[in-house]
Design an enzyme around this catalytic site. Structure first.
Site, PDB file in Angstrom:
ATOM      1  N   ASN A   1      -6.129  -2.562   1.956  1.00  0.00           N
ATOM      2  CA  ASN A   1      -6.139  -4.004   2.127  1.00  0.00           C
ATOM      3  C   ASN A   1      -7.581  -4.467   2.196  1.00  0.00           C
ATOM      4  O   ASN A   1      -8.468  -3.722   2.618  1.00  0.00           O
ATOM      5  CB  ASN A   1      -5.439  -4.417   3.428  1.00  0.00           C
ATOM      6  CG  ASN A   1      -3.936  -4.392   3.315  1.00  0.00           C
ATOM      7  OD1 ASN A   1      -3.371  -4.383   2.235  1.00  0.00           O
ATOM      8  ND2 ASN A   1      -3.267  -4.367   4.454  1.00  0.00           N
TER       9      ASN A   1
ATOM     10  N   ARG B   1       0.825  -1.219   0.000  1.00  0.00           N
ATOM     11  CA  ARG B   1       0.000   0.000   0.000  1.00  0.00           C
ATOM     12  C   ARG B   1       0.850   1.255   0.000  1.00  0.00           C
ATOM     13  O   ARG B   1       0.584   2.194  -0.746  1.00  0.00           O
ATOM     14  CB  ARG B   1      -0.971   0.006   1.181  1.00  0.00           C
ATOM     15  CG  ARG B   1      -2.078  -1.026   1.038  1.00  0.00           C
ATOM     16  CD  ARG B   1      -2.942  -1.088   2.261  1.00  0.00           C
ATOM     17  NE  ARG B   1      -2.091  -1.453   3.399  1.00  0.00           N
ATOM     18  CZ  ARG B   1      -2.358  -1.176   4.664  1.00  0.00           C
ATOM     19  NH1 ARG B   1      -3.448  -0.529   4.990  1.00  0.00           N
ATOM     20  NH2 ARG B   1      -1.542  -1.554   5.612  1.00  0.00           N
TER      21      ARG B   1
END
Length: 84
Positions: free
Chosen positions: A29, A11
């Protein structure tokens, strides 16, 4: 994105890479172990981002990148969101 994409800085890498390409959108996520992202911007920059996502950061092992159209998130910086 699926594969080993959580716990490998995917990320954070996505935020940096998308920002460098001038994209807006988000990454997060998912509880199933995948990573989901929405990229918006010039088509060539989105294409470059998708190609980069197929590799990911060094510790990632990306198995698949699935794409589908989505609503434009509007202008703004690319951001990391909470797990869905």
């Amino acid at each position: 994105m699926s594969g080993r994409v959580q716990g490998v800085w995917y990320r954070g890498w996505t935020v940096e890479t998308a920002g460098a390409l001038g994209l807006s959108g988000w990454v997060r996520n998912r509880s199933d172990g995948t990573v989901e992202a929405l990229f918006a911007g010039p088509p060539d920059a989105v294409d470059r981002m998708l190609e980069a996502c197929r590799r990911g950061p060094p510790a990632a092992l990306v198995r698949d990148v699935a794409t589908e159209p989505a609503d434009d998130p509007g202008d703004g910086p690319f951001e990391q969101r909470a797990t869905a």
